[in-house]
Motif scaffolding. Structure first.
Motif, PDB file in Angstrom:
ATOM      1  N   ARG A 125       9.966  12.633  -6.660  1.00  0.00           N
ATOM      2  CA  ARG A 125       8.928  11.943  -5.883  1.00  0.00           C
ATOM      3  C   ARG A 125       7.543  12.479  -6.264  1.00  0.00           C
ATOM      4  NH1 ARG A 125      13.483  12.233  -2.677  1.00  0.00           N
ATOM      5  NH2 ARG A 125      13.920  10.532  -1.235  1.00  0.00           N
ATOM      6  N   ALA A 128       6.726  11.379  -9.805  1.00  0.00           N
ATOM      7  CA  ALA A 128       6.308   9.972  -9.901  1.00  0.00           C
ATOM      8  C   ALA A 128       4.841   9.800  -9.491  1.00  0.00           C
ATOM      9  CB  ALA A 128       7.214   9.101  -9.023  1.00  0.00           C
ATOM     10  N   TYR A 132       1.806   8.619 -11.822  1.00  0.00           N
ATOM     11  CA  TYR A 132       1.024   7.424 -11.461  1.00  0.00           C
ATOM     12  C   TYR A 132      -0.478   7.707 -11.658  1.00  0.00           C
ATOM     13  CZ  TYR A 132      -1.222   4.095  -8.238  1.00  0.00           C
ATOM     14  OH  TYR A 132      -2.040   3.160  -7.667  1.00  0.00           O
ATOM     15  N   LEU A 151       6.117   2.611  -8.885  1.00  0.00           N
ATOM     16  CA  LEU A 151       7.309   3.322  -8.423  1.00  0.00           C
ATOM     17  C   LEU A 151       8.581   2.593  -8.888  1.00  0.00           C
ATOM     18  CD1 LEU A 151       8.476   5.682  -6.799  1.00  0.00           C
ATOM     19  CD2 LEU A 151       8.309   4.284  -4.752  1.00  0.00           C
ATOM     20  N   TRP A 256       4.323  13.916  -2.118  1.00  0.00           N
ATOM     21  CA  TRP A 256       4.853  12.542  -2.020  1.00  0.00           C
ATOM     22  C   TRP A 256       4.769  12.008  -0.594  1.00  0.00           C
ATOM     23  CZ3 TRP A 256       8.943  11.336   1.131  1.00  0.00           C
ATOM     24  CH2 TRP A 256       9.717  12.406   1.579  1.00  0.00           C
ATOM     25  N   PHE A 260       4.453   7.892  -0.180  1.00  0.00           N
ATOM     26  CA  PHE A 260       5.621   7.024   0.015  1.00  0.00           C
ATOM     27  C   PHE A 260       5.602   6.424   1.426  1.00  0.00           C
ATOM     28  CE2 PHE A 260       9.071   7.628  -3.222  1.00  0.00           C
ATOM     29  CZ  PHE A 260       8.377   8.450  -4.093  1.00  0.00           C
ATOM     30  N   GLN A 264       9.804   2.729   1.189  1.00  0.00           N
ATOM     31  CA  GLN A 264       9.900   3.195  -0.206  1.00  0.00           C
ATOM     32  C   GLN A 264      10.804   4.414  -0.297  1.00  0.00           C
ATOM     33  OE1 GLN A 264       5.771   3.821  -1.209  1.00  0.00           O
ATOM     34  NE2 GLN A 264       5.532   1.774  -2.052  1.00  0.00           N
TER      35      GLN A 264
END
Ligand code: PPS
Length: 287
Positions: A125, A128, A132, A151, A256, A260, A264
């Motif tokens: 997480r 990611a 990003y 994602l 994260w 999130f 998600q």
């Protein structure tokens, strides 16, 4: 630069990197070389600085001799920046090299010479989210689009260097068979001294306690962020545009949770269970 991915050996890879695939695969490792391999955004730069300091017994001045990307060159980018392949071939042994390639695509010469490989994994997480933000700066990866879209691409492995899941599993499954030390970003954050000693021992170095403490201090997020030789401020701008944001972003575990949504997270969890089924790898702080 082209902001496009192509597929190489089943893995998504920037077109600008993929065009040099033959040279990448034919990279000639030497006996004694050390490979640092990671999935992108997993703590590579942090570990690069740690390894360089270990190799130089904590000597701060020597480790400021050049920016991190020159001290520990990146195999996949040798055709795009300095040092290039000629300079790297002339570097004295033992060289330390960086790669993001999955275990089955590591240039074979590293295995032929039984080189030591240090692998760093970070919970997916945070990886990611970090990726990003990074992909908004990286000029040879496609535009990120929204976080939601990104994602989804991450979960499908449709990002540079392919699937995070295959990457972490691949090295995990090979670690007993090969000369691989598997380290977690979360452990580095929680018990840095312990992890540094582990890495040093793997590299055959016995460090004094004060040297370990010094390396912990020099490689803290705050200190590395301020160190121009470790913070990527001199990385070529045509590859990484840091005008809007910086490479050294937050350096946290659990960031994260700020990004999130509940939905998600549920979808991610379900997909994670599917993709990691049958693998004994457990993250120190998976959430
Ligand atoms: S790259 O481009 O793949 O080589 O990036 P990589 O170095 O693997 O990962 C970058 C993230 O690591 C964080 N970072 C650190 N965290 C804690 N301590 C230290 N010393 C440190 N150095 C780098 C960096 O901030 C990126 O994470 P995020 O979450 O984006 O902040």
């Amino acid at each position: 630069m082209q902001r496009k991915l192509s597929v190489v050996e089943g893995m998504a890879l920037a077109q600008d990197v993929a065009r040099n695939w033959e040279q990448i695969q034919n990279f000639q490792a030497r006996e004694g070389d050390i490979l640092l391999d990671t999935y992108p955004k997993s703590g590579t730069t942090w570990m690069q600085e740690i390894i360089d300091l270990i190799m130089h017994n904590g000597d701060e001045q020597i480790c400021r001799r050049a920016p991190i990307h020159q001290r520990i060159p990146f195999i996949e980018l040798l055709h795009l920046m300095q040092p290039g392949i000629e300079e790297v071939n002339l570097m004295p042994s033992p060289r330390v090299l960086k790669s993001h390639l999955p275990v089955h695509l590591v240039p074979p010469s590293f295995w032929e010479h039984n080189c030591k490989v240090i692998y760093v994994a970070r919970n997916p997480r945070d990886t990611a989210i970090s990726y990003y933000h990074f992909d908004q700066m990286l000029q040879f990866h496609p535009e990120t689009g929204s976080w939601e879209d990104y994602l989804e691409r991450f979960m499908k492995g449709d990002v540079g260097w392919g699937s995070w899941y295959d990457h972490v599993k691949g090295f995990w499954e090979q670690k007993e068979k090969r000369n691989i030390l598997y380290v977690f970003f979360e452990d580095l954050k929680k018990t840095p001294a312990q992890e540094i000693v582990k890495v040093a021992r793997f590299l055959g170095k016995d460090l004094h306690e004060e040297t370990v403490s010094k390396i912990v201090r020099l490689t803290s997020f705050q200190n590395m962020r301020q160190n121009p030789m470790a913070n990527y401020s001199s990385f070529p701008k045509e590859i990484l545009d840091q005008s809007m944001a910086k490479f050294m972003r937050k350096g946290k575990v659990g960031d994260w949770k700020t990004k999130f949504t509940v939905l998600q997270n549920e979808q991610f969890e379900e997909d994670y269970g599917r993709q990691m089924a049958g693998c004994s790898l457990k993250f120190p702080d998976p959430k």
